[in-house]
Design an enzyme around this catalytic site. Sequence first.
Site, PDB file in Angstrom:
ATOM      1  N   LYS A  16       0.853  -1.205   0.000  1.00 12.17           N
ATOM      2  CA  LYS A  16       0.000   0.000   0.000  1.00 12.17           C
ATOM      3  C   LYS A  16       0.884   1.248   0.000  1.00 12.17           C
ATOM      4  O   LYS A  16       1.911   1.276   0.687  1.00 12.17           O
ATOM      5  CB  LYS A  16      -0.900  -0.036   1.240  1.00 12.17           C
ATOM      6  CG  LYS A  16      -1.911   1.096   1.344  1.00 12.17           C
ATOM      7  CD  LYS A  16      -2.785   0.913   2.600  1.00 12.17           C
ATOM      8  CE  LYS A  16      -3.850   1.990   2.716  1.00 12.17           C
ATOM      9  NZ  LYS A  16      -4.678   1.852   3.948  1.00 12.17           N
ATOM     10  N   SER A  56      -9.760   1.814   3.106  1.00 11.82           N
ATOM     11  CA  SER A  56      -8.913   2.570   2.218  1.00 11.82           C
ATOM     12  C   SER A  56      -7.894   1.737   1.451  1.00 11.82           C
ATOM     13  O   SER A  56      -7.361   2.210   0.436  1.00 11.82           O
ATOM     14  CB  SER A  56      -8.170   3.637   3.022  1.00 11.82           C
ATOM     15  OG  SER A  56      -7.284   3.041   3.941  1.00 11.82           O
ATOM     16  N   SER A  95      -9.822  -0.556   7.328  1.00 13.95           N
ATOM     17  CA  SER A  95      -9.250  -0.460   5.978  1.00 13.95           C
ATOM     18  C   SER A  95      -8.540  -1.693   5.451  1.00 13.95           C
ATOM     19  O   SER A  95      -8.182  -1.731   4.276  1.00 13.95           O
ATOM     20  CB  SER A  95      -8.264   0.702   5.914  1.00 13.95           C
ATOM     21  OG  SER A  95      -8.988   1.893   5.757  1.00 13.95           O
TER      22      SER A  95
HETATM   23  N1  GLN Z   1     -13.028   4.033   6.413  1.00 11.93           N
HETATM   24  C1  GLN Z   1     -12.486   4.498   7.657  1.00 11.93           C
HETATM   25  C2  GLN Z   1     -12.108   5.949   7.515  1.00 11.93           C
HETATM   26  O1  GLN Z   1     -12.419   6.502   6.533  1.00 11.93           O
HETATM   27  C3  GLN Z   1     -11.302   3.654   8.047  1.00 11.93           C
HETATM   28  C4  GLN Z   1     -10.096   3.984   7.292  1.00 11.93           C
HETATM   29  C5  GLN Z   1      -8.916   3.169   7.693  1.00 11.93           C
HETATM   30  O2  GLN Z   1      -9.036   2.149   8.363  1.00 11.93           O
HETATM   31  N2  GLN Z   1      -7.751   3.673   7.312  1.00 11.93           N
HETATM   32  O3  GLN Z   1     -11.521   6.538   8.360  1.00 11.93           O
END
Ligand code: GLN
Length: 484
Positions: A77, A152, A176
């Site tokens: 990532k 994400s 995420s």
């Molecule tokens: N979807 C969640 C957010 O927008 C979690 C994101 C993540 O785990 N990095 O913060």
Amino acid sequence: MLNQLTISELTAKLARREVSAREATQACLDQIARVDGKIHAFISHNAVDALAQADAADKAIAAGEKKPLLGVPIAVKDVLCVKNQPLNCASKILGNFISTYDATVIEKLKAAGAIVFGRLNMDEFAMGSSTENSAFGTTKNPWDTTRIPGGSSGGSAAAVAADECIASLGSDTGGSIRQPAALCGCVGLKPTYGRISRYGLVAFASSLDQIGPFTKDVRDAAILLGAMSGVDSRDSTSVPEPVPDYAAALTGDIRGLKIGLPKEYMIGGLDPEVKAAVDAAVKKYSELGAEIVEISLPHTDYAVATYYIIATAEASANLARFDGIRYGARVDGADPIELYAKTRGAGFGPEVKRRIILGTYVLSSGYHDAYYLHAQKVRTLIRNDFLKAFEKVDVIVTPTTPTAAFKIGEKSDDPLQMYLSDIFTISCNLAGICGISVPCGFTKNPKLPIGLQLLGKPFGEASLLKIAHAYEQATPWHKEKAAL
Ligand code: GLN
């Protein structure tokens, strides 16, 4: 095809000299060339460098070296530092930044012999649930390219599901890793807070962030977790807990273990096909000899609100460093204040700005106690709910997401709807416990993957993986591939 193999299958073939690391890496590169135009899991990758690493691995294999990941191509990532590779966090603000050092996890993977390649797409600074917040374009779900892959870490999930790599790394602050793994039909593990060093992971919300693997099966997750875990003097929140042999825990025998079913998780917005798949998984667990116990996590309703105070507060502080002076892109101004404002105005996308503004607000004098301090107290209540439940059960089972993958654009104008897609994953980060998503079925029309989430005790990854693996081996879901 070599790119479809799991880590354990590939390392066995490499050890028997049936295939070379170069052939396996080339197979991944060929798949990227064939499908990534449709999927867009990668922001970039360097084929020459990947093949050079593969050749070095083949030399080591020929010299009789034995390392757990020798010759295995693993993609990363775009939020983790890999020395001499670009680092953008899918943002414009980092410009042409190149990492000057390896994150601890990357150092460990390289020491274990892995071929570390590629920059995987994500929501900008890991803020989002759909990978639509990337400055480099949206990643598509390999099962249906009109749909999001989750986020994400959407690129990390899609790349594994599309067999563009053998495994990948992501980060999980509120879901995420688990959420995109569920929506793309692969395995995603969020380790306990402190299990893996965060050194070299660009911080979003430091008290919630953990790095973890995306894999094609549970055994591979166990292998990668073992390779990445352990205390690190460069991350004071990493914990000196011994690192067990996680793969050895996968005995298949879960008789007598207790699985908790939280009554608060069968919420209104839960899709009937997701509910049916999770109910069937619970039934499968009792057939396998586990005992199903109803539990209660009474503060569940407050998790999303609590998360969006704590995560934004920490993000507003962490992202202050991107000021046009130290890293990446700069837009000049008449004085430093104008330079900061112009650089940040041009460099950050709308969701990142929204989070910085929210986070600055909840920390501001006068509101700090009402929002931030309050959220910290509720966070403790949420953690206590879990610790109490774990006095009675070994793991907790829930859906990973309320629905299967939604359409690109469906929720992008409605941040609250988007935030609610993390309703089942967020508590785990607030509580600092571990969680995994494994495939548990498909919706019918269209055919889209569904994920089962298992949550485990702090540093209870060995039992978590054992219980996930027993289910996986008793079901066909993880063997299905998207038609590409
Ligand atoms: N979807 C969640 C957010 O927008 C979690 C994101 C993540 O785990 N990095 O913060």
